[in-house]
Design a protein around this motif. Structure first.
Motif, mmCIF file in Angstrom:
data_model
loop_
_atom_site.group_PDB
_atom_site.id
_atom_site.type_symbol
_atom_site.label_atom_id
_atom_site.label_comp_id
_atom_site.label_asym_id
_atom_site.label_seq_id
_atom_site.Cartn_x
_atom_site.Cartn_y
_atom_site.Cartn_z
ATOM 1 N N ALA A 290 0.843 -1.200 0.000
ATOM 2 C CA ALA A 290 0.000 0.000 0.000
ATOM 3 C C ALA A 290 0.874 1.244 0.000
ATOM 4 O O ALA A 290 1.950 1.272 0.605
ATOM 5 N N PHE A 291 0.392 2.286 -0.685
ATOM 6 C CA PHE A 291 1.159 3.530 -0.758
ATOM 7 C C PHE A 291 0.228 4.733 -0.682
ATOM 8 O O PHE A 291 -0.943 4.643 -1.049
ATOM 9 N N PRO A 292 0.742 5.865 -0.206
ATOM 10 C CA PRO A 292 -0.057 7.092 -0.205
ATOM 11 C C PRO A 292 -0.103 7.667 -1.618
ATOM 12 O O PRO A 292 0.934 7.812 -2.270
ATOM 13 N N GLY A 293 -1.285 7.990 -2.085
ATOM 14 C CA GLY A 293 -1.427 8.503 -3.435
ATOM 15 C C GLY A 293 -2.132 9.833 -3.485
ATOM 16 O O GLY A 293 -3.056 10.091 -2.700
ATOM 17 N N LEU A 294 -1.690 10.684 -4.380
ATOM 18 C CA LEU A 294 -2.419 11.903 -4.705
ATOM 19 C C LEU A 294 -3.319 11.569 -5.883
ATOM 20 O O LEU A 294 -2.845 11.125 -6.935
ATOM 21 N N VAL A 295 -4.614 11.746 -5.697
ATOM 22 C CA VAL A 295 -5.615 11.350 -6.683
ATOM 23 C C VAL A 295 -6.252 12.602 -7.270
ATOM 24 O O VAL A 295 -6.536 13.565 -6.546
ATOM 25 N N VAL A 296 -6.443 12.603 -8.579
ATOM 26 C CA VAL A 296 -7.145 13.710 -9.238
ATOM 27 C C VAL A 296 -8.500 13.205 -9.729
ATOM 28 O O VAL A 296 -8.696 11.999 -9.917
ATOM 29 N N PRO A 297 -9.459 14.124 -9.910
ATOM 30 C CA PRO A 297 -10.839 13.705 -10.146
ATOM 31 C C PRO A 297 -11.080 12.857 -11.395
ATOM 32 O O PRO A 297 -12.091 12.159 -11.471
ATOM 33 N N ASP A 298 -10.180 12.925 -12.383
ATOM 34 C CA ASP A 298 -10.416 12.128 -13.585
ATOM 35 C C ASP A 298 -9.888 10.697 -13.449
ATOM 36 O O ASP A 298 -9.913 9.922 -14.404
ATOM 37 N N GLY A 299 -9.406 10.324 -12.249
ATOM 38 C CA GLY A 299 -9.033 8.944 -12.017
ATOM 39 C C GLY A 299 -7.589 8.613 -12.290
ATOM 40 O O GLY A 299 -7.266 7.515 -12.747
ATOM 41 N N ARG A 300 -6.674 9.547 -11.983
ATOM 42 C CA ARG A 300 -5.237 9.286 -12.079
ATOM 43 C C ARG A 300 -4.613 9.465 -10.700
ATOM 44 O O ARG A 300 -5.104 10.256 -9.887
ATOM 45 N N VAL A 301 -3.519 8.734 -10.486
ATOM 46 C CA VAL A 301 -2.914 8.680 -9.152
ATOM 47 C C VAL A 301 -1.405 8.842 -9.266
ATOM 48 O O VAL A 301 -0.765 8.248 -10.140
ATOM 49 N N LEU A 302 -0.838 9.644 -8.357
ATOM 50 C CA LEU A 302 0.618 9.749 -8.206
ATOM 51 C C LEU A 302 1.035 9.033 -6.926
ATOM 52 O O LEU A 302 0.453 9.276 -5.855
ATOM 53 N N ASP A 303 2.028 8.169 -7.038
ATOM 54 C CA ASP A 303 2.584 7.493 -5.868
ATOM 55 C C ASP A 303 3.486 8.489 -5.145
ATOM 56 O O ASP A 303 4.559 8.851 -5.635
ATOM 57 N N LEU A 304 3.059 8.940 -3.971
ATOM 58 C CA LEU A 304 3.800 9.979 -3.261
ATOM 59 C C LEU A 304 5.099 9.467 -2.659
ATOM 60 O O LEU A 304 5.981 10.267 -2.330
ATOM 61 N N ARG A 305 5.254 8.181 -2.546
ATOM 62 C CA ARG A 305 6.561 7.657 -2.108
ATOM 63 C C ARG A 305 7.645 8.025 -3.111
ATOM 64 O O ARG A 305 8.763 8.404 -2.742
ATOM 65 N N THR A 306 7.285 7.935 -4.393
ATOM 66 C CA THR A 306 8.241 8.244 -5.448
ATOM 67 C C THR A 306 8.437 9.750 -5.589
ATOM 68 O O THR A 306 9.572 10.250 -5.656
#
Length: 332
Positions: A27-43
């Protein structure tokens, strides 16, 4: 995959925070945007062991950077449809509010009144309503403490323990704390809220009261703290994106039928009063949850409690939606 990506925006505002995982991955913390894309904040933040709880511990420091990531074309954006969605945070403390929606309290008081009560239903409702109005003006919130082990994901199955004879739903707005708060004023309390999420604070109505020791009263350990009794999420939506937490719609559907559908305007004590009140005794910590109570329309009101195979769909305006299926535990 256990996600809720649709063509509609997932939440209000330009971004939210969640806890996600790829199949077979951590599991990782993600920044999510409304159109359904995610950034892995660990990276992005170059912290392989980063969690949402740790991120909330330095929320004020990281907030400007998180805002900037939304418009950053670089980075490995992941499709939400390929990810599992977990509870957005693992809190250290959960503070739960009872009797905080005016109509809900009236309904519960009427449902639990003695069979020997001489009042008619309407007389009882009128008297209880007057008490609720006095509480809002003169009284204090009613808060108790829950266990972090009750937390489960927004799309996970909920196991109904074999001993729970009257399991019930209670959808709620939950505030997520951003920094240590102790003895804060009502006027400053919202400055300690990082954002908001959705919680379903399940309760076994049959074990709320200690019938063997009525003078002691309620037994919150037994009735509310079974593993998985608090589906949480899917997202933490930043407080800056929620214009007014006292003007959100809380809606729960059971097998497609609307059971709860009420505005947070019906709360007796708002988020600021709740956070301030808790902080007068306890110290709130980053990542802690303040559950603000549930509106009218629980199973006791409808005479219909949860059972094996039931599906609950819960939503709060702008915060997304959760879907959980009930699975009965086999009696041992």
């Amino acid at each position: 995959m256990k996600s809720a990506a649709t063509s509609a925006p997932l939440f209000v505002g330009p971004w939210a925070i969640g806890t996600l995982s790829a199949p077979g991955g951590a599991a990782f913390p993600g920044l999510v945007v409304p159109d359904g894309r995610v950034l892995d904040l660990r990276t992005v933040l170059a912290e392989p062991a980063l969690t949402v709880l740790a991120l909330l511990g330095r929320w004020d420091e990281e907030l400007p950077r998180l805002r900037g990531l939304v418009d950053e074309p670089a980075g490995d954006w992941l499709p939400l449809d390929d990810l599992f969605v977990h509870a957005p945070v693992e809190p250290r403390q959960i503070f739960q509010s009872g009797a905080n929606y005016r109509q809900h309290v009236i309904d519960l008081e009427v449902a639990h009144r003695s069979p020997h009560d001489p009042r008619t239903v309407e007389e009882a409702r009128t008297e209880i309503a007057a008490i609720m109005d006095r509480r809002a003006a003169e009284d204090l919130p009613y808060v108790f403490i829950g266990l972090p082990t009750t937390i489960t994901g927004p799309y996970d199955d909920v196991v109904l323990p074999s001993w729970a004879k009257k399991p019930d739903w209670e959808l709620e707005l939950a505030a997520v704390i951003s920094r240590p708060a102790h003895r804060v004023a009502v006027e400053e309390a919202l400055e300690y809220v990082a954002g908001y999420t959705i919680a379903n604070d399940l309760t076994d109505r049959a074990t709320v009261f200690r019938r063997d020791m009525p003078a002691i009263g309620t037994d919150w350990l037994r009735c509310k703290n079974a593993p998985g009794f608090t589906p949480l999420g899917p997202w933490i939506v930043p407080a800056e994106s929620v214009a007014d937490p006292s003007d959100l719609r809380v809606t729960l559907k059971l097998n497609g039928e609307t059971m709860q559908d009420e505005s947070t305007k019906d709360m007796i004590f708002g988020v600021a009063r709740m956070v301030s009140y808790i902080s007068q005794t306890a110290q709130l910590l980053p990542g802690d949850l303040v559950l603000t109570g549930s509106p009218a329309g629980n199973g006791m009101h409808w005479g219909r409690l949860l059972r094996d195979g039931d599906v609950m769909d819960g939503s709060v305006t702008g915060l997304g939606a959760q879907r959980t299926r009930c699975v009965a535990e086999e009696a041992s």
